[in-house]
Every structure is written in C-alpha cells, then in structure tokens.
Design an enzyme around this catalytic site. Structure first.
Site, PDB file in Angstrom:
ATOM      1  N   ALA A 196       0.831  -1.204   0.000  1.00 52.04           N
ATOM      2  CA  ALA A 196       0.000   0.000   0.000  1.00 52.04           C
ATOM      3  C   ALA A 196       0.865   1.253   0.000  1.00 52.04           C
ATOM      4  CB  ALA A 196      -0.934  -0.003   1.205  1.00 52.04           C
ATOM      5  N   GLU A 197       1.952   1.247   0.756  1.00 50.57           N
ATOM      6  CA  GLU A 197       2.871   2.387   0.763  1.00 50.57           C
ATOM      7  C   GLU A 197       4.311   1.923   0.879  1.00 50.57           C
ATOM      8  OE1 GLU A 197      -0.206   5.387   0.826  1.00 50.57           O
ATOM      9  OE2 GLU A 197      -0.122   3.512   1.946  1.00 50.57           O
TER      10      GLU A 197
END
Length: 271
Positions: A44-45
């Site tokens: 996601a990041e």
C-alpha cells in the site's frame, strides 16, 4: 541499501498494514525512481526518508504503487519503528517533515504515538451511487479528506463487498475521490469501541488493512459521538486488520499503535 517491511498497527506478524521503509538518503532520489520502487514493492505504501542536520529529524515521503500521497499513518509508524527499533537511533522524539507538515512520533509502552493533524468531518448528503457501490444503505454520511459511511452495526461493516470500480469514481464533498471509510459501533463484547474498513481505489488501493489517515477523521468523529477524547478502533480488513487508538486534542489527533518487522532486505537498484 537496506529496506524493511513492517506490519504497522499490529503486535504480531501478518496483521496490521505492511509498509516498506527504505534506508534514509542524503538527498532525495528522483520522484520517478521512488514511484518505480513503490510499484516494485507493490505494498500500500513505500516510505522514503531523508537525513537532515538534526539526527532526530527526517524528511518523509510516501508512495503507493500508483502515486505519491500527502499523508500516510501506517508508513509513518513503520518509519519510526525502523529508525528506533532496527537502526537503534538514540532519539526520544522523531520529527518527520512531510507534505502534511511536521509529524512527531514517540515511543509509548510497547508501541508508538504519532501526532497528526485532525480532520473532523462534517455531515453531508449521500453522493449518487454510493449505496449501490457499497451494496448497503448507510445511516449517516460524513465528509473530510475521505467520505465516511456510518453503517447500522459491526456485522454490516464486516459484510461489505463493494463494487470497487464504482467507488473509484465517487467523491461527493470529500477532499479526495475514490476513498471511502465504512464504520459502526463495535459489538458489546469487543474490546474496542468502533470497527471500520477503508476502500481507496482512488489512490490505487482497493482496500487498506490499517489506515492512520482515516483515523484522523474517525477519531474526532467518534470523540464527539462518545463524548470522550480517547477512542479504540479496530480496522477489520478480512484476514488482517489492525488496532488503532486515537486521542483528539483540538486540531491534532494522537494515533497509537504497535509495529513489528517481518522482512529485512537489501536493494540492488543498480543491478
């Protein structure tokens, strides 16, 4: 060059939200290189850190596989964990300079406490298509950076199976398109106050397992609903999920959670 994968907002591996954290740089790499690295990691990041003249202060940028974002709680928590637990940085307080201003992180017990800007939402009308995209009709709609759909109970939150492509086009009065929180009071036997989920196809993430920025909205919302500053949340992403405690203090919100390292790797960007 080292990189760590950290499960944030969890005390055990394979729960919470994984973020990749790259060893601090002396100068920022090119943005397209960081974007390519984030796409390669496909988490996601991915968090990128920049050293400064102050050993307890770092620049911090966050990239999803599709774009750079303005605020990310779990990757900030993961970055603090890497600096303090993996790199043994002797700092009582870490400060990160970000697109959302300076963010402070301190150790608290077995976890960490992050000082973030609060995003108290306002009540709003239901955007056309939201109920159809969620497959359920919310009781209330609120808007901050993201849309917030309050559902009837915890089972309704766990049961949501949204049309992700339809959600990606929705915004209403929220600050960002295609990013929707669903939430409800927890069951009476639960050890938390609220359960929630976060769908973010607008930034390339169908569903996020544990989201600090979403709780910058939910913390003030439920502090007002429950008439107390501290609220315990469980983000009930199927198979993972994470625990986040918030304390609302005026225009700031403290986010508390734990983190655990699951992978340490060595990058070969020039191979």
């Amino acid at each position: 060059m080292r990189q760590w994968t950290v499960d944030a907002f969890s005390a055990t591996p394979f729960k919470g939200n994984p973020a990749c954290v790259v060893e601090p740089f002396d100068q920022w790499p090119a943005a397209d290189w960081m974007q390519a690295m984030a796409k390669e990691n496909n988490q996601a990041e991915t968090a990128f850190l920049l050293r400064t003249g102050d050993p307890a202060r770092f620049g911090l940028r966050w990239f999803t596989p599709g774009m750079e974002v303005d605020l990310c709680g779990h990757a900030t928590l993961a970055s603090a964990h890497v600096l303090l637990a993996e790199m043994d940085l002797p700092a009582g307080i870490l400060t990160f300079d970000t697109r959302s201003g300076p963010l402070a992180v301190v150790r608290v017990g077995q976890g960490y406490e992050m000082d973030f800007p609060a995003d108290p939402p306002r009540p709003t009308v239901m955007p056309d298509g939201l109920a159809g995209a969620l497959g359920v009709t919310p009781l209330e709609i609120w808007a901050g950076r993201y849309l917030v759909a309050v559902l009837v109970d915890a089972d309704a939150v766990r049961s949501v199976r949204p049309d992700i492509r339809a959600l990606a086009d929705l915004q209403g009065e929220a600050g960002e398109r295609g990013q929707v929180i669903v939430c409800a009071p927890a069951d009476p036997m639960d050890d938390v106050d609220v359960v929630d989920r976060f769908f973010a196809p607008g930034c390339g993430v169908d569903e996020d397992p544990a989201t600090g920025s979403a709780h910058c909205i939910l913390g003030p919302l439920y502090a007002a609903k429950l008439d107390r500053a501290t609220v315990r949340f469980r983000q009930v992403f199927p198979g993972r999920g994470g625990d986040i405690e918030t304390e609302t203090r005026g225009d700031r919100v403290l986010l508390r959670g734990q983190a655990v390292t699951v992978v340490e790797s060595r990058l070969r960007p020039d191979a």
